[in-house]
Design a protein around this motif. Structure first.
Motif, short mmCIF file in Angstrom:
data_model
loop_
_atom_site.label_atom_id
_atom_site.label_comp_id
_atom_site.label_asym_id
_atom_site.label_seq_id
_atom_site.Cartn_x
_atom_site.Cartn_y
_atom_site.Cartn_z
N GLY A 115 0.79 -1.22 0.00
CA GLY A 115 0.00 0.00 0.00
C GLY A 115 0.82 1.27 0.00
O GLY A 115 0.30 2.34 -0.31
N LEU A 116 2.09 1.19 0.36
CA LEU A 116 2.96 2.36 0.31
C LEU A 116 3.40 2.58 -1.13
O LEU A 116 3.58 1.65 -1.90
N GLU A 117 3.59 3.84 -1.50
CA GLU A 117 3.94 4.16 -2.88
C GLU A 117 5.44 4.09 -3.07
O GLU A 117 6.12 5.09 -3.26
N CYS A 118 5.99 2.87 -3.02
CA CYS A 118 7.45 2.73 -3.18
C CYS A 118 7.85 2.50 -4.63
O CYS A 118 9.01 2.68 -4.98
N ILE A 119 6.91 2.10 -5.49
CA ILE A 119 7.15 1.99 -6.93
C ILE A 119 6.13 2.87 -7.64
O ILE A 119 4.92 2.65 -7.51
N THR A 120 6.61 3.87 -8.35
CA THR A 120 5.72 4.78 -9.06
C THR A 120 5.95 4.64 -10.56
O THR A 120 7.06 4.35 -11.01
N LEU A 121 4.88 4.86 -11.34
CA LEU A 121 4.94 4.74 -12.79
C LEU A 121 4.83 6.11 -13.44
O LEU A 121 4.06 6.96 -12.99
N HIS A 122 5.62 6.30 -14.51
CA HIS A 122 5.65 7.59 -15.19
C HIS A 122 5.71 7.36 -16.70
O HIS A 122 6.36 6.42 -17.17
N GLU A 123 5.07 8.22 -17.44
CA GLU A 123 5.15 8.15 -18.89
C GLU A 123 6.57 8.49 -19.34
O GLU A 123 7.32 9.16 -18.63
N VAL A 124 6.89 8.04 -20.54
CA VAL A 124 8.23 8.28 -21.07
C VAL A 124 8.47 9.78 -21.19
O VAL A 124 7.65 10.53 -21.72
N GLY A 125 9.59 10.22 -20.62
CA GLY A 125 9.95 11.64 -20.66
C GLY A 125 9.29 12.48 -19.59
O GLY A 125 9.48 13.70 -19.57
N ARG A 126 8.53 11.86 -18.68
CA ARG A 126 7.80 12.62 -17.68
C ARG A 126 8.15 12.23 -16.24
O ARG A 126 7.34 12.36 -15.34
N VAL A 127 9.38 11.76 -16.04
CA VAL A 127 9.81 11.46 -14.67
C VAL A 127 10.23 12.77 -14.00
O VAL A 127 11.11 13.47 -14.50
N PRO A 128 9.61 13.13 -12.90
CA PRO A 128 9.96 14.40 -12.24
C PRO A 128 11.26 14.28 -11.46
O PRO A 128 11.76 13.17 -11.25
N PRO A 129 11.84 15.39 -11.03
CA PRO A 129 12.99 15.32 -10.12
C PRO A 129 12.59 14.54 -8.88
O PRO A 129 11.51 14.73 -8.32
N LEU A 130 13.46 13.66 -8.43
CA LEU A 130 13.10 12.71 -7.37
C LEU A 130 13.79 12.98 -6.04
O LEU A 130 13.46 12.35 -5.04
#
Length: 247
Positions: A115-130
């Protein structure tokens, strides 16, 4: 036949040296009297992500969490990339998956972390600064097809990048030369010849690549070579199924 080839290749890998790429567990058994337990403290650290065993049955690991940029290239199947992502999340890393096939990753992302958000999905080219830090390391998994575009998010201290290529492509030689660690699973004889030239593999290593069993990877870091068999845990097989090269 395929299984015998993979096993023989793994057995020929020899003892593990250096730690530029893979390394095996440094820990042996530790014993402590029960009345000393109150004085025991556990350092915060990471020995690496266990990716499987070599031909002698010794655990092999990738140290994703580093104070320097670290790039890993996997020429192989989605199954192995997902196992690595799941195990990286299990070490406490935040895993960001950049992918054009989110449907293939959704169940994994929803299940990991209870339930914790440890794996997040992002569209190609849309990964934000982490905002990776020593206390909050990040692993970026780039599952962007045969020609992954140059990403805005690159490797940096405490932020490693794992790029998945399903097969060899025109950008593969550049990615192989730039990566700190390269993993190769079963490929065609033509692909194995080109990979062998770029990575400087021996003739035996090159000829073994088209015969590898599912779940077997040749990991290369500089002149180091390690054949590794990745076997899923019960939880992983329930979520991801059995090892497979084809998606």
């Amino acid at each position: 036949m395929r299984g015998r080839t993979a096993t023989g290749a793994a057995g020929a890998a020899g003892p593990v040296r250096g730690a530029r790429g893979l390394f095996r567990s440094r820990h042996t058994g530790h014993f402590l009297p029960a009345d000393h337990l109150s004085a025991l403290s556990m350092p915060v650290g990471d020995d690496g992500v266990v990716i499987g065993d070599d031909g002698q049955g010794r655990p092999q690991m990738i140290g994703f969490h580093r104070a320097t940029p670290y790039d890993v290239l996997l020429i192989g199947g989605l199954w192995t990339a997902q196992v690595l992502a799941l195990r990286a999340a299990g070490t406490g890393a935040r895993v960001a998956v950049e992918t054009g096939r989110a449907r293939e990753w959704t169940t994994l992302a929803q299940t990991a972390g209870a339930g914790l958000e440890c794996i997040t999905l992002h569209e190609v080219g849309r990964v934000p600064p982490l905002g990776a830090t020593v206390s909050s390391p990040v692993v970026v998994v780039r599952d962007c097809g045969m020609r992954p575009p140059r990403g805005r998010v690159v490797s940096s201290p405490w932020q490693s990048v794992l790029t998945l290529l399903p097969y060899l492509s025109p950008v593969a030689p550049r990615l192989m030369r730039a990566a700190s660690l390269v993993g190769v699973q079963r490929v065609s004889p033509q692909e194995s010849e080109e990979i062998g030239r770029v990575l400087g593999l021996t003739r035996m290593e090159t000829e073994a690549l088209p015969t590898l069993a599912d779940g077997v990877t040749l990991w290369c870091a500089g002149r180091e070579r390690h054949w590794v068999v990745t076997a899923p845990t019960d939880a992983e097989s329930g979520l991801l199924g059995v090892p497979r090269r084809m998606d």
